[in-house]
Design a protein around this motif. Structure first.
Motif, PDB file in Angstrom:
ATOM      1  N   VAL A  59     -13.756   8.241   9.929  1.00 13.28           N
ATOM      2  CA  VAL A  59     -14.430   6.946   9.852  1.00 13.28           C
ATOM      3  C   VAL A  59     -14.223   6.337   8.466  1.00 13.28           C
ATOM      4  N   TYR A  60     -14.371   7.183   7.450  1.00 20.12           N
ATOM      5  CA  TYR A  60     -14.210   6.692   6.072  1.00 20.12           C
ATOM      6  C   TYR A  60     -12.813   6.090   5.891  1.00 20.12           C
ATOM      7  N   ASP A  61     -11.809   6.847   6.329  1.00 20.12           N
ATOM      8  CA  ASP A  61     -10.426   6.383   6.134  1.00 20.12           C
ATOM      9  C   ASP A  61     -10.108   5.152   6.980  1.00 20.12           C
ATOM     10  N   ASN A  62     -10.676   5.107   8.164  1.00 23.44           N
ATOM     11  CA  ASN A  62     -10.487   3.901   8.976  1.00 23.44           C
ATOM     12  C   ASN A  62     -11.002   2.664   8.242  1.00 23.44           C
ATOM     13  N   MET A  63     -12.156   2.828   7.612  1.00 20.23           N
ATOM     14  CA  MET A  63     -12.733   1.682   6.906  1.00 20.23           C
ATOM     15  C   MET A  63     -11.995   1.382   5.605  1.00 20.23           C
ATOM     16  N   ALA A  64     -11.482   2.437   4.985  1.00 24.54           N
ATOM     17  CA  ALA A  64     -10.849   2.258   3.669  1.00 24.54           C
ATOM     18  C   ALA A  64      -9.391   1.794   3.779  1.00 24.54           C
ATOM     19  N   PHE A  65      -8.802   1.992   4.948  1.00 22.80           N
ATOM     20  CA  PHE A  65      -7.354   1.821   5.107  1.00 22.80           C
ATOM     21  C   PHE A  65      -6.827   0.472   4.592  1.00 22.80           C
ATOM     22  N   GLY A  66      -7.452  -0.611   5.042  1.00 17.46           N
ATOM     23  CA  GLY A  66      -6.989  -1.951   4.648  1.00 17.46           C
ATOM     24  C   GLY A  66      -7.062  -2.161   3.140  1.00 17.46           C
ATOM     25  N   LEU A  67      -8.092  -1.578   2.530  1.00 18.85           N
ATOM     26  CA  LEU A  67      -8.278  -1.753   1.086  1.00 18.85           C
ATOM     27  C   LEU A  67      -7.235  -0.949   0.309  1.00 18.85           C
ATOM     28  N   LYS A  68      -6.907   0.235   0.850  1.00 13.88           N
ATOM     29  CA  LYS A  68      -5.869   1.066   0.202  1.00 13.88           C
ATOM     30  C   LYS A  68      -4.536   0.339   0.210  1.00 13.88           C
ATOM     31  N   LEU A  69      -4.242  -0.295   1.354  1.00 13.99           N
ATOM     32  CA  LEU A  69      -2.994  -1.056   1.466  1.00 13.99           C
ATOM     33  C   LEU A  69      -2.919  -2.134   0.403  1.00 13.99           C
ATOM     34  N   ARG A  70      -4.092  -2.684   0.083  1.00 16.25           N
ATOM     35  CA  ARG A  70      -4.136  -3.722  -0.949  1.00 16.25           C
ATOM     36  C   ARG A  70      -4.168  -3.154  -2.353  1.00 16.25           C
ATOM     37  N   LYS A  71      -4.084  -1.846  -2.429  1.00 19.78           N
ATOM     38  CA  LYS A  71      -4.042  -1.143  -3.718  1.00 19.78           C
ATOM     39  C   LYS A  71      -5.308  -1.366  -4.546  1.00 19.78           C
TER      40      LYS A  71
END
Ligand code: ATP
Length: 368
Positions: A93-105
């Motif tokens: 769940v954490y990674d699902n939510m964080a994924f888009g933000l990680k892509l944006r660095k």
């Protein structure tokens, strides 16, 4: 934060089908707009054009002051929540939510702060380490919303986000979305075919049919003053009763013949009928089920009393729906459940004449 302007928006699909026709709407910053209408009316297509997932065939779309017709979805500052959550099954769940933000660095600490804050708002902090398959439908829906929240979008788009949930969870999530809207204070555009969701969530509702806007107004206005017979029938449950009637003028008054009876139209309404050239006309009469009374005290003091056979009664606990047969058509009464309520045989009832609606018979627009 942003408002939107949709100006003469059209959508013509490759096969030539016009799914959205001259859609015009100004959405203010922080409004909760609901697109509602029957299947195929073009509501998802409109939302997808706003998201940038569908090309706009004609017209202009502004988010804030920026013309975005040709701006890529990721640069529009919007977030969309779909009906089928579209979570990554192999991520927590954490990674699902964080994924888009990680892509944006985005820096790690900032991501952590945003994810935890969204999880707190949605009450899923205890689920952050789980994978989607270990979640209930409602929990998955929360994660999908969390993924949108972390992005702090200017505009939230939701396409039937509750339609995969069971009835009880739908009601619960509906109130969650209302709370979320209050907390996030941003613009929401929400697509549904469920008129209860439209009525309870929207600050304004856009009712659509066959690619055309039928009415844009607050839930109260839509309910009390529907623009035409389609809107009147679509919003409200059970739906508004309609039947034929004829108006005529006599000695300065306007009368309405309906269901084998004649009633005098209240003066203010009679004036509208005259003004709109419907004082001597065949019309369609509408009345909502709750504006018909079969209470003995009301019926006894009324001048004009209708009478019809009860075909079916449904006791829902606090209220009862009575289905009558009047002039060969179904007429529904919504009344408080009471010990002495007549649920079989012939029923005497009255209509609140101040709550009548009159529609033009041919074109079905509202006279009042
Ligand atoms: P629903 O509640 O069923 O999703 P809707 O109001 O959201 O309905 P849309 O999905 O916007 O409806 O579709 C509007 C119309 O456009 C429908 O008649 C649909 O069949 C048609 N349509 C959708 N996508 C395409 C496409 N790619 N090509 C041609 N026609 C399409």
């Amino acid at each position: 934060m942003a408002g939107l302007v949709l100006k003469n928006i059209d959508k013509i699909y490759e096969n030539g089908f016009k799914a959205v026709n001259d859609f015009n709407l100004e959405i203010e910053d922080k409004e909760f707009i609901v697109f509602v209408g029957p299947s195929g009316c073009g509501k998802s297509t409109t939302l997808r054009m706003i998201a940038g997932l569908e090309e706009i065939s004609g017209g202009e779309l502004y988010i804030g002051d920026r013309l975005v017709n040709d701006v890529a979805p990721k640069d529009r500052d919007i977030a969309m929540v779909f009906q089928n959550y579209a979570l990554y099954p192999h991520m927590t769940v954490y990674d699902n939510m964080a994924f888009g933000l990680k892509l944006r660095k985005m820096p790690k600490e900032e991501i952590e702060k945003k994810v935890r804050n969204a999880a707190r708002i949605l009450d899923i902090e205890h689920l952050l380490d789980r994978k989607p398959k270990a979640l209930s439908g409602g929990q998955r829906q929360r994660v999908a919303m969390g993924r949108a929240i972390v992005r702090h979008p200017k505009v939230f788009l939701m396409d039937e986000p509750l339609s995969n949930l069971d009835a009880k969870l739908r009601v619960q999530m509906r109130t969650e979305i209302a709370k979320l809207y209050r907390e996030l204070k941003t613009t929401f555009i929400y697509v549904t075919h469920d008129q209860t969701e439209a009525m309870t969530l929207g600050t304004r509702i856009v009712v659509m049919k066959d690619g055309l806007i039928q009415q844009v107004a607050s839930p109260k206005e839509i309910y009390e003053n529907p623009a035409n017979m389609f809107v009147a029938g679509f919003i409200g449950s059970p739906q508004m009763n309609t039947f034929y009637g004829t108006t005529y003028e006599k000695e300065g008054k306007v009368f309405l013949k309906m269901l084998d009876k004649e009633v005098e139209v209240p003066k203010d309404k009679a004036d509208i009928l005259r003004e709109k050239d419907h004082a001597n006309a065949d019309v369609i009469v509408g009345i909502r089920p709750e504006n018909i009374s079969c209470k003995k005290a009301d019926v006894d003091k009324a001048e004009v009393v209708f009478e019809s056979e009860i075909e079916v009664s449904e006791n829902l606990g606090a209220e009862t729906f009575l289905y009558l047969k009047a002039e060969g058509r179904q007429l529904i009464i919504k009344t408080a459940t009471a010990e002495n309520l007549n649920t079989k045989g012939s029923l005497r009832y009255i209509m609140d004449l101040n709550k009548l609606h009159i529609f033009n018979k041919e074109e079905q627009y509202t006279v009042f």
